[in-house]
Scaffold this motif. Sequence first.
Motif, short mmCIF file in Angstrom:
data_model
loop_
_atom_site.label_atom_id
_atom_site.label_comp_id
_atom_site.label_asym_id
_atom_site.label_seq_id
_atom_site.Cartn_x
_atom_site.Cartn_y
_atom_site.Cartn_z
N THR A 67 76.64 62.30 47.57
CA THR A 67 75.89 62.76 46.42
C THR A 67 76.56 62.25 45.14
OG1 THR A 67 77.20 64.78 46.26
CG2 THR A 67 75.20 64.87 47.63
N VAL A 68 75.88 62.41 44.01
CA VAL A 68 76.42 61.96 42.73
C VAL A 68 77.76 62.63 42.45
CG1 VAL A 68 76.03 62.02 40.23
CG2 VAL A 68 74.15 61.44 41.76
N ASN A 69 77.85 63.95 42.66
CA ASN A 69 79.12 64.62 42.36
C ASN A 69 80.23 64.22 43.33
OD1 ASN A 69 77.85 66.09 44.39
ND2 ASN A 69 78.56 68.08 43.64
N HIS A 71 80.57 61.17 44.49
CA HIS A 71 81.03 59.89 43.91
C HIS A 71 81.89 60.16 42.67
CE1 HIS A 71 79.07 56.84 46.36
NE2 HIS A 71 77.98 57.59 46.37
N ASP A 72 81.45 61.11 41.82
CA ASP A 72 82.22 61.44 40.62
C ASP A 72 83.63 61.91 40.98
OD1 ASP A 72 80.02 60.86 39.06
OD2 ASP A 72 79.54 62.97 38.62
N ASP A 73 83.73 62.72 42.03
CA ASP A 73 85.01 63.28 42.46
C ASP A 73 85.78 62.35 43.40
OD1 ASP A 73 84.23 65.48 41.01
OD2 ASP A 73 83.66 66.66 42.77
N SER A 133 72.98 77.39 47.11
CA SER A 133 72.75 75.95 47.13
C SER A 133 71.85 75.55 48.30
CB SER A 133 74.07 75.18 47.13
OG SER A 133 74.88 75.57 48.22
#
Length: 191
Positions: A67-69, A71-73, A133
């Motif tokens: 997920t995007v988060n 990848h961010d983390d 979630s």
Amino acid sequence: MTQHPPTGRTALLVIDMQNSYFDFPELEEQREPVTEKVNELIRAAREGGCPILLIRTQHERDRSTWTVNMHDDDQGFAFPGTEQSAYVAGLDTEGGTGLIKTRDSAFFDTDLAARLRNLDATHVVLCGLSTHSCVAQTAMDAFAHNFRGAVARDAVASENADLSRALLAFLEDELRQDLLGQQDAVARLRG
């Protein structure tokens, strides 16, 4: 709120009852009681002839499903074959059919809607993790796919109580989904 008893077949969706989600300390302390409640629902579904779908989150090490988060983390989890992706110890999986997802909603980029229609299911009862979630997003998408949803409120858990309360209220008030106590959820699954 008024309950909406099923007029068609009901399926049980068991969401993310796997080790990775119990890594949260707030959820770890709920592991045993939630697993017991979920197992009671699984037994009731078997007795009532309801389809049981055992839904787990799993991600690829190559980042293609992150997920995007994530990848961010720069951090993935629940990789195939790991202890994180395995069902929680003691979960009754007898008679259940597995489904792998990569997002909060079990409907996103899976064949869940088609499976439910092939099983002649018109209603779903949801249980598992996390209420705010994956359970809530799957319930919202059940509504979007014209399945009548119900959440077994005693067989869900979350690490964020405030968001959970808010999302359960939204599901009940706006989407007219039933919030069932354990006894009512068991009765619904037994038919």
